[in-house]
Design an enzyme around this catalytic site. Sequence first.
Site, PDB file in Angstrom:
ATOM      1  N   ASP A  52       0.824  -1.202   0.000  1.00 15.89           N
ATOM      2  CA  ASP A  52       0.000   0.000   0.000  1.00 15.89           C
ATOM      3  C   ASP A  52       0.858   1.252   0.000  1.00 15.89           C
ATOM      4  OD1 ASP A  52      -2.419  -1.418   0.034  1.00 15.89           O
ATOM      5  OD2 ASP A  52      -2.344  -1.636   2.219  1.00 15.89           O
ATOM      6  N   TYR A 111       7.273  -9.930   6.710  1.00 16.65           N
ATOM      7  CA  TYR A 111       7.144  -8.492   6.934  1.00 16.65           C
ATOM      8  C   TYR A 111       7.708  -8.125   8.299  1.00 16.65           C
ATOM      9  CZ  TYR A 111       3.926  -7.703   2.989  1.00 16.65           C
ATOM     10  OH  TYR A 111       3.358  -7.600   1.742  1.00 16.65           O
TER      11      TYR A 111
END
Length: 250
Positions: A52, A111
């Site tokens: 994003d 992540y």
Amino acid sequence: MQRYFLYFAYDGFRYHGWQIQPNGITVQECVEESLSLILREKISVVGAGRTDAGVHARVMVAHFDVDTVITNLDSFCDKLNRVLPSDIAAYKIVPVKNDAHSRFDAMSRTYHYYVIGNKSPFEERYAWRYHGSLDFEKMNRAASHLFDYMDFTSFSKLHTDVKTNNCRIMQARWEIMDNKAVFIIQADRFLRNMVRAIVGTLIDVGRGKISVIDFCHIIEQKNRCKAGVSMPGNALFLMDISYPDDIFMK
């Protein structure tokens, strides 16, 4: 026709995410334009995922097809880095089998989400600053329960077009480093906003707003409205993507 995997990194600060869109500059757009310029043909790339706006990648992978074989991959990578913007860097280009897919063949993704407890002009661009204190031991106990579940609807962005919200979590823990803490999570796949929603809910645990049992109940309710806020994207990094060996050219 030859397919290649491009391994690269980027600082997501000035980008509207990975995927091309009409109202802002994206990483995909810059990579495609740079490859097309060097190869002198229209190149489209398929990324391993869609980060994003503001999210960074220390390792991102994308595949692309080209009509002519690239003879010197190291030299080509150097040329690509001269053309790419300064906040995108190509690491390597690897030939793969023509049916290899950067997204669907990925076995896992990792992540990191960074938080800091004190104001720092050198770290606030890449970390989220919390005020007061957080109970990281309690947050780790809650995070350990992520392994007990497969359906993470409660941490998924609403109204997405995925067929399943099932994911297999392989790692999930907080590590403390002086003034900084990092949440490390690895899974076979991730849902939209999943990591940021998990971190936001774990922050609620660390602040004492909810208990470890409440955290489990939130997962079980499969309701995004029950979970914590989606944390800012600037502190999130895609760190690694793994693939099976047999998709690479020998």
